[in-house]
Design an enzyme around this catalytic site. Structure first.
Site, PDB file in Angstrom:
ATOM      1  N   GLY A  11       0.815  -1.207   0.000  1.00  0.00           N
ATOM      2  CA  GLY A  11       0.000   0.000   0.000  1.00  0.00           C
ATOM      3  C   GLY A  11       0.850   1.260   0.000  1.00  0.00           C
ATOM      4  N   TYR A 142     -13.987   3.817  10.559  1.00  0.00           N
ATOM      5  CA  TYR A 142     -12.514   3.784  10.551  1.00  0.00           C
ATOM      6  C   TYR A 142     -11.982   4.244  11.912  1.00  0.00           C
ATOM      7  CZ  TYR A 142      -7.766   5.140   9.011  1.00  0.00           C
ATOM      8  OH  TYR A 142      -6.399   5.299   8.874  1.00  0.00           O
TER       9      TYR A 142
END
Ligand code: NAD
Length: 316
Positions: A11, A142
């Site tokens: 990522g 999140y």
């Protein structure tokens, strides 16, 4: 740190932390895993790599055993804007992956690095110079997983003496791997569009202040905290770090010092705007500076110059 495992290594953050760790510790001593292997082939082929789900405890444990891993960088997660689209999936990966790493670390005596985020704060948190220890009632899924992750890592440290450490990252700005669906992605996209189109349509309003950090500083922080003397660490899993705080209008003004005809317009995404509005404007990072000597190198001016030069050099 001698033998390091990075979970979620392909990522935005993992790909650059992996490069730097392989440079410092040797490619064979930095084992990478991710759920995919079809991006960044030089990294996949540049040392040990396994395609593994972060929640597969048996597979993670085998890698830790076979490579005598002593430090795990746990980076697999679904970021803020993507998480709002599928909260259950975000909970399953962000919590399921983390507890898998912590359990393996407990059994094999590994240290664990896990990033938290400015998303761990919420609308009732003090917005300016947000203190290290303060109110944390995030309103995004999140943020809920980030607060739970901070607490879970503290729990493994206190209960099992697992050497857990972590940082609340601001929005990370970089030019190697595109960002993975966060609320601060605009601050990366704006540089690419500035070079390509001399114009950017921003999904946050022009006066939205958020904390940001340039990738070289983020990588340095992630390594420095794991190399820090544990005796100095009073906080473990959720260090605020600050490098710069700005809004889209200010970022556009700095871009104009290099590309004078650059313009910005706004098409506000209500979901992302609501998340951004619930986060702090700027963090106070005294604990990180005192406990492990955190000090960023880049500010908005030097980052903007470097981002634009790098993107122009590579061609878009
Ligand atoms: P990213 O989305 O760019 O990368 C996450 C990686 O995890 C991807 O390569 C993805 O393929 C991998 N992954 C997804 N599901 C997986 C699974 N089931 N098993 C194994 N790997 C899986 O995210 P990032 O920006 O590199 O973020 C890394 C960490 O830093 C996350 O914990 C994130 O919350 C945190 N963080 C990032 C930022 C930022 O601005 N990028 C800011 C604050 C905190």
């Amino acid at each position: 740190m001698k033998n390091i495992l990075i979970i979620g290594s392909l990522g935005q953050l993992g790909s650059e932390i992996a490069l730097e760790l392989r440079k410092r510790y040797g490619a064979d001593n930095v084992v990478l895993t991710d759920i995919r292997d079809d991006v960044n082939r030089p990294l996949v082929e540049g040392g040990p790599f396994y395609k593994v789900d972060a929640r597969d405890g048996d597979a993670v444990e085998k890698i830790v055993h076979d490579h005598q891993i002593d430090t795990i960088y746990h980076l697999a997660a679904i970021l803020s804007a993507r998480a709002e689209k599928d909260p259950l999936q975000a909970w399953n990966l962000n919590m399921g992956g983390l507890i898998t790493s912590l359990e393996v670390a407990r059994r094999h005596d590994c240290s664990v690095f896990t990033p938290s985020s400015i998303g761990a704060f919420g609308p009732t948190t003090p917005k300016q110079f947000t203190p290290q220890d303060t109110i944390q009632r995030p309103t995004s899924i999140y943020g809920v997983t980030k607060v739970a992750g901070e607490l879970l890592c503290d729990y493994y440290y206190h209960k099992y003496d697992v050497d857990t450490r972590g940082i609340r990252f601001p929005g990370v700005i970089s030019n190697l791997t595109p960002p993975g669906g966060g609320t601060t992605d605009y601050a990366v996209e704006i540089y690419y569009e500035a070079v390509k189109q001399h114009h950017y349509t921003c999904f946050l309003s022009g006066d939205t202040y958020l904390d940001m950090i340039y990738m070289p500083d983020a990588v340095q922080a992630a390594i420095q905290i794991m190399e820090a003397d544990p005796a100095r660490l009073r906080h473990r899993n959720a260090f605020n770090i600050a490098a710069m705080s700005f809004c889209p209008e200010e970022q556009a003004a700095y871009i104009r010092t290099h590309i004078p005809d650059f313009t910005i317009s706004y098409d506000i995404d209500p979901v992302k705007q609501a998340i951004a509005d619930s986060w702090p404007d700027s963090l106070e990072d005294y604990a990180a500076r005192v406990e492990w000597d955190w000090k960023p190198k880049y500010d908005l001016a030097t980052m903007t110059k470097d981002m634009l030069e790098t993107i122009q050099r590579r061609g878009v």
